[in-house]
Design a protein around this motif. Structure first.
Motif, PDB file in Angstrom:
ATOM      1  N   VAL A 254       1.515 -27.552 -10.945  1.00 23.31           N
ATOM      2  CA  VAL A 254       0.113 -27.147 -11.030  1.00 23.31           C
ATOM      3  C   VAL A 254      -0.454 -27.459 -12.417  1.00 23.31           C
ATOM      4  O   VAL A 254      -1.591 -27.927 -12.548  1.00 23.31           O
ATOM      5  CB  VAL A 254      -0.046 -25.648 -10.696  1.00 23.31           C
ATOM      6  CG1 VAL A 254      -1.464 -25.171 -10.987  1.00 23.31           C
ATOM      7  CG2 VAL A 254       0.301 -25.390  -9.236  1.00 23.31           C
ATOM      8  N   LYS A 255       0.334 -27.236 -13.456  1.00 21.29           N
ATOM      9  CA  LYS A 255      -0.119 -27.538 -14.816  1.00 21.29           C
ATOM     10  C   LYS A 255      -0.380 -29.018 -14.997  1.00 21.29           C
ATOM     11  O   LYS A 255      -1.345 -29.420 -15.669  1.00 21.29           O
ATOM     12  CB  LYS A 255       0.912 -27.062 -15.836  1.00 21.29           C
ATOM     13  CG  LYS A 255       0.974 -25.560 -16.021  1.00 21.29           C
ATOM     14  CD  LYS A 255       2.049 -25.179 -17.033  1.00 21.29           C
ATOM     15  CE  LYS A 255       2.165 -23.669 -17.180  1.00 21.29           C
ATOM     16  NZ  LYS A 255       3.237 -23.284 -18.132  1.00 21.29           N
ATOM     17  N   VAL A 256       0.466 -29.854 -14.398  1.00 19.61           N
ATOM     18  CA  VAL A 256       0.270 -31.304 -14.504  1.00 19.61           C
ATOM     19  C   VAL A 256      -1.031 -31.707 -13.817  1.00 19.61           C
ATOM     20  O   VAL A 256      -1.771 -32.572 -14.296  1.00 19.61           O
ATOM     21  CB  VAL A 256       1.476 -32.060 -13.885  1.00 19.61           C
ATOM     22  CG1 VAL A 256       1.161 -33.554 -13.772  1.00 19.61           C
ATOM     23  CG2 VAL A 256       2.725 -31.848 -14.733  1.00 19.61           C
ATOM     24  N   VAL A 257      -1.336 -31.056 -12.682  1.00 15.50           N
ATOM     25  CA  VAL A 257      -2.524 -31.426 -11.908  1.00 15.50           C
ATOM     26  C   VAL A 257      -3.807 -30.912 -12.548  1.00 15.50           C
ATOM     27  O   VAL A 257      -4.796 -31.639 -12.675  1.00 15.50           O
ATOM     28  CB  VAL A 257      -2.410 -30.893 -10.457  1.00 15.50           C
ATOM     29  CG1 VAL A 257      -3.697 -31.189  -9.681  1.00 15.50           C
ATOM     30  CG2 VAL A 257      -1.218 -31.518  -9.760  1.00 15.50           C
ATOM     31  N   ILE A 258      -3.829 -29.620 -12.979  1.00 10.76           N
ATOM     32  CA  ILE A 258      -5.089 -29.022 -13.438  1.00 10.76           C
ATOM     33  C   ILE A 258      -5.079 -28.619 -14.902  1.00 10.76           C
ATOM     34  O   ILE A 258      -6.090 -28.156 -15.428  1.00 10.76           O
ATOM     35  CB  ILE A 258      -5.449 -27.785 -12.585  1.00 10.76           C
ATOM     36  CG1 ILE A 258      -4.467 -26.637 -12.842  1.00 10.76           C
ATOM     37  CG2 ILE A 258      -5.484 -28.131 -11.113  1.00 10.76           C
ATOM     38  CD1 ILE A 258      -4.853 -25.342 -12.152  1.00 10.76           C
ATOM     39  N   GLY A 269      -7.236 -17.108  -6.134  1.00 14.37           N
ATOM     40  CA  GLY A 269      -7.363 -17.915  -4.922  1.00 14.37           C
ATOM     41  C   GLY A 269      -6.072 -18.614  -4.568  1.00 14.37           C
ATOM     42  O   GLY A 269      -5.704 -18.732  -3.392  1.00 14.37           O
ATOM     43  N   LEU A 270      -5.357 -19.061  -5.587  1.00 14.51           N
ATOM     44  CA  LEU A 270      -4.086 -19.754  -5.391  1.00 14.51           C
ATOM     45  C   LEU A 270      -3.083 -18.831  -4.695  1.00 14.51           C
ATOM     46  O   LEU A 270      -2.468 -19.191  -3.683  1.00 14.51           O
ATOM     47  CB  LEU A 270      -3.551 -20.196  -6.750  1.00 14.51           C
ATOM     48  CG  LEU A 270      -2.449 -21.254  -6.793  1.00 14.51           C
ATOM     49  CD1 LEU A 270      -2.963 -22.588  -6.310  1.00 14.51           C
ATOM     50  CD2 LEU A 270      -1.941 -21.396  -8.227  1.00 14.51           C
ATOM     51  N   TYR A 271      -2.932 -17.628  -5.245  1.00 11.30           N
ATOM     52  CA  TYR A 271      -1.976 -16.684  -4.670  1.00 11.30           C
ATOM     53  C   TYR A 271      -2.446 -16.177  -3.307  1.00 11.30           C
ATOM     54  O   TYR A 271      -1.626 -15.914  -2.417  1.00 11.30           O
ATOM     55  CB  TYR A 271      -1.739 -15.524  -5.625  1.00 11.30           C
ATOM     56  CG  TYR A 271      -1.009 -15.929  -6.891  1.00 11.30           C
ATOM     57  CD1 TYR A 271       0.184 -16.642  -6.824  1.00 11.30           C
ATOM     58  CD2 TYR A 271      -1.513 -15.616  -8.145  1.00 11.30           C
ATOM     59  CE1 TYR A 271       0.852 -17.026  -7.974  1.00 11.30           C
ATOM     60  CE2 TYR A 271      -0.848 -15.997  -9.306  1.00 11.30           C
ATOM     61  CZ  TYR A 271       0.328 -16.700  -9.213  1.00 11.30           C
ATOM     62  OH  TYR A 271       1.004 -17.087 -10.350  1.00 11.30           O
ATOM     63  N   ASP A 272      -3.758 -16.049  -3.118  1.00 15.85           N
ATOM     64  CA  ASP A 272      -4.280 -15.616  -1.822  1.00 15.85           C
ATOM     65  C   ASP A 272      -3.921 -16.626  -0.735  1.00 15.85           C
ATOM     66  O   ASP A 272      -3.536 -16.248   0.380  1.00 15.85           O
ATOM     67  CB  ASP A 272      -5.802 -15.456  -1.882  1.00 15.85           C
ATOM     68  CG  ASP A 272      -6.215 -14.135  -2.495  1.00 15.85           C
ATOM     69  OD1 ASP A 272      -5.339 -13.272  -2.688  1.00 15.85           O
ATOM     70  OD2 ASP A 272      -7.414 -13.981  -2.803  1.00 15.85           O
ATOM     71  N   LEU A 303      -4.697 -25.945  -3.709  1.00 14.66           N
ATOM     72  CA  LEU A 303      -5.498 -26.098  -4.917  1.00 14.66           C
ATOM     73  C   LEU A 303      -6.977 -26.281  -4.588  1.00 14.66           C
ATOM     74  O   LEU A 303      -7.855 -25.693  -5.234  1.00 14.66           O
ATOM     75  CB  LEU A 303      -4.988 -27.284  -5.737  1.00 14.66           C
ATOM     76  CG  LEU A 303      -3.627 -27.087  -6.428  1.00 14.66           C
ATOM     77  CD1 LEU A 303      -3.156 -28.383  -7.066  1.00 14.66           C
ATOM     78  CD2 LEU A 303      -3.721 -25.987  -7.481  1.00 14.66           C
ATOM     79  N   LYS A 304      -7.273 -27.091  -3.569  1.00 12.04           N
ATOM     80  CA  LYS A 304      -8.666 -27.294  -3.159  1.00 12.04           C
ATOM     81  C   LYS A 304      -9.271 -25.985  -2.664  1.00 12.04           C
ATOM     82  O   LYS A 304     -10.414 -25.642  -3.008  1.00 12.04           O
ATOM     83  CB  LYS A 304      -8.739 -28.353  -2.060  1.00 12.04           C
ATOM     84  CG  LYS A 304      -8.475 -29.773  -2.540  1.00 12.04           C
ATOM     85  CD  LYS A 304      -8.552 -30.751  -1.371  1.00 12.04           C
ATOM     86  CE  LYS A 304      -8.258 -32.182  -1.831  1.00 12.04           C
ATOM     87  NZ  LYS A 304      -8.287 -33.129  -0.682  1.00 12.04           N
ATOM     88  N   ALA A 305      -8.524 -25.253  -1.853  1.00 17.12           N
ATOM     89  CA  ALA A 305      -9.017 -23.980  -1.310  1.00 17.12           C
ATOM     90  C   ALA A 305      -9.220 -22.949  -2.408  1.00 17.12           C
ATOM     91  O   ALA A 305     -10.008 -22.006  -2.244  1.00 17.12           O
ATOM     92  CB  ALA A 305      -8.045 -23.451  -0.263  1.00 17.12           C
ATOM     93  N   SER A 306      -8.539 -23.129  -3.546  1.00 22.37           N
ATOM     94  CA  SER A 306      -8.664 -22.189  -4.660  1.00 22.37           C
ATOM     95  C   SER A 306      -9.826 -22.542  -5.582  1.00 22.37           C
ATOM     96  O   SER A 306     -10.059 -21.853  -6.575  1.00 22.37           O
ATOM     97  CB  SER A 306      -7.359 -22.167  -5.474  1.00 22.37           C
ATOM     98  OG  SER A 306      -6.268 -21.866  -4.650  1.00 22.37           O
ATOM     99  N   GLY A 307     -10.528 -23.628  -5.269  1.00 21.03           N
ATOM    100  CA  GLY A 307     -11.701 -23.993  -6.055  1.00 21.03           C
ATOM    101  C   GLY A 307     -11.464 -25.057  -7.107  1.00 21.03           C
ATOM    102  O   GLY A 307     -12.359 -25.339  -7.908  1.00 21.03           O
ATOM    103  N   VAL A 308     -10.261 -25.655  -7.115  1.00 25.26           N
ATOM    104  CA  VAL A 308      -9.967 -26.695  -8.096  1.00 25.26           C
ATOM    105  C   VAL A 308     -10.658 -27.990  -7.670  1.00 25.26           C
ATOM    106  O   VAL A 308     -10.561 -28.414  -6.514  1.00 25.26           O
ATOM    107  CB  VAL A 308      -8.444 -26.924  -8.231  1.00 25.26           C
ATOM    108  CG1 VAL A 308      -8.157 -28.041  -9.231  1.00 25.26           C
ATOM    109  CG2 VAL A 308      -7.760 -25.627  -8.652  1.00 25.26           C
TER     110      VAL A 308
END
Length: 397
Positions: A254-258, A269-272, A303-308
């Motif tokens: 996740v750190k590499v991506v965002i 959102g991620l954990y949800d 990630l998309k669903a979490s707003g990223v």
């Protein structure tokens, strides 16, 4: 095996169980200083006195008492090399089929010799092997009686191994009633620590109520601390990942991506999303359903669903390749959510460490207040500290 399978066989290790019968027991005593077999003994389990049976049954339950991928690991056997005669999968499989108890003992002794080949144990150790039959009943229907439920069972022969250290009893002062005097105790027999096994395994594993001879259930001594050398050299098993390692891999991907900076809404959102995956699987109540996993496609979706923004499968694949060098790697969803291990997320600062549930993370923000960075936690009721109600800042001004 899933946690329900493990829980079912574990609870059968009790006296007079009609669904689990232990036929034979084989004990091997290993001396620490010589690292060799000092003594061995075997018998029918039913010939042990009742007290010994109870102690061993408690010990066997402890082998299967940990969480999956934390203390219990389903290990896939490596492929047997041509000409290899001591592959553990073959020894265990043949041991299940032996009619001759001495032949079974010889197979188990070979496994024991592999344990001590390249390892120096800190104390004397006792390795215990048992073999027997485990019967699992078919799923009971609401209109079935107890007798109906027992009409059909899945019967699986199994071998379980328990490894236990020994220790000398502590010296103590005793009173001799015959001589009527105080004296030092003369106990010199080592005590076998059956209550705290340092490892073990169950063969075979169980999948869909059927034996899976290609996997073995390995039990570690400590959480997230499997003995990788034991898995590779003794069990001839493939490499495994712990829940702790899976979670660390996910965080790095996740750190590499965002990037390593994120707001609380995105984390919440991620954990949800991941908890929703687990809830759907739990609501289905299907013991045989596959465990929810996160591959490149699922990580991108979460990630998309979490707003990223600006997340693509290709970008996630590159992150997988960078972190684990395998874009096909999959992580169990249950390993990712903090609730799996600690039931809370830890917020670390120099002033204080705060624990908060994942679903409440959205109420936490980092803000600037009077030129200083502060943690702001939105609350719906009065805040209590050691029995005192905390006053609001505006009441103090």
């Amino acid at each position: 095996m899933n946690k329900k399978d493990i829980a079912d066989i574990r609870k059968r290790f009790k006296m007079d169980s009609d669904l689990l019968k232990i036929a034979d027991i084989y004990n091997v005593y290993i001396k620490q200083e010589s690292n060799e077999i000092y003594h061995e003994a075997s018998s029918s389990f039913s010939l042990l006195d009742r007290e010994q049976q109870e102690m061993f049954l408690d010990n066997f339950k402890k082998i299967l008492g940990g969480k999956l991928d934390v203390k219990l690991f389903e290990v896939k056997f490596q492929r047997q090399e041509e000409g290899q005669t001591d592959h553990t999968q073959q020894l265990l499989y043949e041991g299940l089929r032996r009619d001759d108890v001495n032949a079974w003992k010889a197979d188990m002794q070979q496994i024991t010799l592999k344990m001590i080949q390249d390892t120096q144990y800190e104390k004397d150790m006792v390795v215990t092997f048992i073999r027997g039959n485990y019967n699992k009943t078919t799923k009971r229907q609401s209109d079935e009686t107890e007798i109906d439920m027992r009409d059909e069972v899945f019967t699986t022969p199994f071998i379980l191994c328990s490894m236990n250290q020994t220790e000398l009893p502590k010296r103590s002062l005793v009173f001799d009633f015959i001589e009527k005097e105080f004296k030092s105790s003369l106990l010199v027999d080592p005590v076998i620590k059956l209550a705290t096994p340092i490892g073990g395994f169950l063969f075979p594993s169980f999948t869909d109520n059927a034996a899976d001879i290609h996997h073995i259930m390995y039990a570690a001594s400590k959480a997230n601390k499997p003995d990788f050398q034991f898995i590779e050299k003794v069990l001839n098993g493939d490499e495994i990942m712990t829940a702790e390692e899976d979670k660390a891999v996910f965080e790095e991907i996740v750190k590499v991506v965002i990037g390593d900076e994120v707001n609380s809404r995105t984390l919440a959102g991620l954990y949800d999303e991941i908890n929703h995956m687990l809830k759907v699987e739990e609501d289905e109540k299907d013991e045989d359903s596959s465990v929810p996993t996160l591959d490149t496609v699922e990580v991108a979706r979460v990630l998309k669903a979490s707003g990223v923004k600006d997340v693509s499968i290709e970008k996630v694949e590159r992150a997988f390749q960078q972190v684990v060098e395998d874009k096909n790697y999959e992580m169990k969803a249950s390993h990712i959510v903090p609730s799996y291990a600690s039931k809370s997320i830890k917020i670390s600062t120099k002033v204080a460490n705060i624990a908060i549930s994942p679903q409440d993370l959205r109420y936490v923000k980092q803000v600037n207040y009077n030129g200083k960075r502060c943690i702001l936690i939105e609350v719906e009721e009065d805040t209590m500290i050691e029995g005192f109600k905390l006053l609001s800042e505006d009441l103090l001004e």
